[in-house]
Write an enzyme that holds these catalytic residues in place. Structure first.
Site, mmCIF file in Angstrom:
data_model
loop_
_atom_site.group_PDB
_atom_site.id
_atom_site.type_symbol
_atom_site.label_atom_id
_atom_site.label_comp_id
_atom_site.label_asym_id
_atom_site.label_seq_id
_atom_site.Cartn_x
_atom_site.Cartn_y
_atom_site.Cartn_z
ATOM 1 C CG ASN A 1 26.667 28.303 -70.068
ATOM 2 O OD1 ASN A 1 25.972 29.281 -69.839
ATOM 3 N ND2 ASN A 1 26.929 27.401 -69.149
ATOM 4 C CG ASP A 2 30.475 31.283 -70.207
ATOM 5 O OD1 ASP A 2 29.630 31.098 -69.316
ATOM 6 O OD2 ASP A 2 31.591 30.740 -70.215
ATOM 7 C CB VAL A 3 28.535 33.229 -76.455
ATOM 8 C CG1 VAL A 3 30.036 33.104 -76.377
ATOM 9 C CG2 VAL A 3 27.898 31.939 -76.905
ATOM 10 C CB VAL A 4 23.336 32.456 -75.001
ATOM 11 C CG1 VAL A 4 23.606 32.222 -76.469
ATOM 12 C CG2 VAL A 4 23.598 31.180 -74.205
ATOM 13 C CB ALA B 1 33.590 31.048 -67.879
#
Lengths: 466, 105
Positions: free
Chosen positions: A392-395, A433
């Site tokens: 999620n956060d890394v994209v 996060a």
């Protein structure tokens, strides 16, 4: 003569650590490296056992029983754990190393309190340092374990101004330590007890505000702390192998931590006081009703089947759902049809440095298919379909275009540069996060809701039917 | 503590301080270029090495009097913790690396 042999054994043990660690850092020799380090440890332990007991009573029965119990528990835990629970287990092991240092320093200080040992200020300083670093490594790792295991939710344990509180807390501890170290007259069971309890509470408070994508960083940092506490304990006993082993771990842990901070384009200080999660949902979160498009399984299967190039972007959700086998199956089916399948691995994907690599290795996906951030972003421009599995956060495009987002500035996988994106996700809740992800509303994106493993298995069945 | 005392302490343990400095440099040098694939096993292996603190536990128990139950129990606990760290750490790292290995064949 005996002492000389023991000292030489320590030398051999220390060499085994250095050489083992060196071999651990290259894929072809890593396994030997680990075993070599293990042999070094064995030599160190045996040498310590046969060393003269320095006026004490030896107490070999106590030692033997403790060694057997520790071996039994460690062996069982390491053999039984599922690969997906690895980060938690490593955290717990790390915490126990810290606990060992705390117990040592506490007991030695107790000797001072009992007036059984004359101690200089310098030795007191070393004991107190051991206690402090070991204590943070201990309770910090335990809290990290609880967070990773989902037993503790980030937002429940973050106080307002938490990083400020932590700084004052640490300052207070250092002042307290200085007072204790000033003279052995200040050392009593009461003051040691207070210092120990405060240290352990500080360890919890230190890790509490750190979460989300920062978890691999903090785990690596705590690992280096437990090394440093072992090194400090080595100073207590004037023991070279403890010093060498501890410092090696401290230095390597620090390097790993810095590498990961660099990967996120942030400084370590920023990670420590940044406070993910708490301040997150701000900024662009409330842009109102946006459309989410779902994709049908059959449609997606056809799309994948007739693509030239597919990229899988795995995240922690892949580990949770244990979906790595299903990914491998899909990979094989597609490759057999001439589709090129690659994997985009973000440096902080998962909950531990290199977490995704371990999971994919478990199901025999070759290294050559795993692309790091830059390679993947280059490749994404010509990719037909991206499958985001539990990441999620890394994209999250906010990292590039929303200065108000708490992950702004972190390099991410630019999946939106591919022709189509499909996000496999359980529900619309924000990631670990707690940050909204505009990718879900992106024109190129479609969602496939459900458990990652179940979705992938269904997808595999659909592709087979083609 | 005053400076003179500190200098005297460093002087007294001079070799330890040499060792300290050189090991720090060595640690950085050994690890500086590690591929991402190995981050997890490396951290886990290093974690096992940090279990070297167990040596302190063994020394402590050995040096205790056989009648000092408090030290014996406390020290034994330290040994148990340390040993879980050591054995668990090396075994789990071995398991991880086993997965890497079968693939290269």
């Amino acid at each position: 003569m005996l002492t000389a042999i023991i000292n030489l054994s320590y030398l051999v043990g220390a060499l085994a650590f250095v050489w083992g660690l060196r071999r651990l850092s290259s894929p072809d020799t890593a396994k030997e490296g680990n075993r070599l380090a293990g042999i070094g440890m064995g030599i160190a332990i045996v040498a310590t056992l046969v060393a003269p007991s320095g006026g004490g009573d030896g107490n070999y029965a106590w030692i033997a029983v403790s060694l057997v119990i520790g071996t039994g528990i460690g062996w069982r835990a390491a053999k039984k754990v599922a690969m997906t629970d690895m980060p938690q287990l490593v955290s717990v092991f790390n915490g126990l190393g810290g606990a060992c240092a705390v117990a040592l320093a506490g007991l030695e200080l107790g000797q001072v309190a009992n007036g059984m040992k004359e101690t200089s200020t310098s030795s007191l300083a070393i004991l107190l340092t051991t206690l402090l670093i070991g204590g943070v490594a201990f309770t910090g790792s335990i809290l990290a374990y609880l967070k990773l295991d989902g037993k503790v939710k980030d937002e429940k344990i973050i106080l307002p101004q938490h990083s400020g509180i932590n700084m004052i807390f640490l300052l207070g501890l250092v002042v307290f330590a200085a007072y204790l170290g000033w003279s052995s007259g200040n050392i009593s069971w009461l003051t040691i007890g207070m210092f120990t309890v405060l240290t352990l509470v500080y360890g919890l408070s230190f890790v509490a505000p750190i979460g989300g994508a920062d978890m691999p960083v903090v785990i690596s940092l705590l690992n280096s702390f437990s090394g440093l506490s072992a090194a400090a304990a080595g100073m207590i006993y004037d023991n070279q192998i403890m010093l060498v082993g501890g410092i090696l771990v401290g230095a390597s842990g620090t390097i790993l931590t810095v590498l990961m901070c660099n990967a996120m384009n942030r400084s370590l200080l920023n990670v420590l006081i940044g406070g993910f999660g708490g301040t997150a949902a701000a900024s662009k979160a409330a842009t109102g009703d946006q459309n989410i498009r779902e994709v049908g399984l059959a449609d997606l299967a056809i799309q994948l089947y007739y693509s030239d190039k597919v990229m899988v972007v795995p995240g922690y959700g892949l580990a949770v759902a244990q979906a790595q086998k299903a990914v491998k199956e899909l990979d094989e089916l597609l490759e057999n049809n001439g589709v090129e399948v690659k994997y985009g691995i973000h440096p902080v994907a998962g909950r531990m440095p290199g977490h995704m690599n371990v999971l994919l290795a478990e199901v025999d996906i070759p290294y050559s298919k795993l692309l790091d951030l830059e390679e993947a972003n280059e490749e994404l421009k010509t990719t037909d379909v991206v499958l985001v599995v539990g990441a999620n956060d890394v994209v999250n495009p906010s990292a590039e275009d929303d200065p108000g987002s708490s992950i702004y500035g972190m390099p991410v996988l630019q999946v939106w540069n591919a022709k189509h994106v499909v996000v496999l996700k359980r529900s619309m809740s924000p990631g670990y996060a707690g940050i909204e992800n505009p990718l879900f509303f992106h024109a190129k994106n479609k969602m496939l809701f459900g458990d990652a493993k179940a979705s992938l298995q269904a997808l595999v069945a659909e592709v087979k039917a083609q | 503590m005053d400076i003179a005392q500190l200098v005297a302490f460093v002087d007294e343990h001079l070799l330890m301080f040499y060792l300290l400095l050189f090991t720090i440099i060595l640690g950085f040098e050994i690890i500086a270029k590690v591929p991402t694939v190995l981050h997890t096993p490396l951290m886990s292996g290093a974690n096992a090495i940090s279990g070297i603190v167990i040596v302190g536990g063994i020394l402590l128990v050995k040096q205790a009097a056989a009648t000092d139950l408090f030290m014996l129990i406390g020290g034994s606990l330290a040994i148990v913790f340390g040993m879980i760290n050591v054995i668990g750490g090396f075994v789990v790292t071995d398991r991880m690396l086993e997965m890497f290995k079968k693939k290269t064949k």
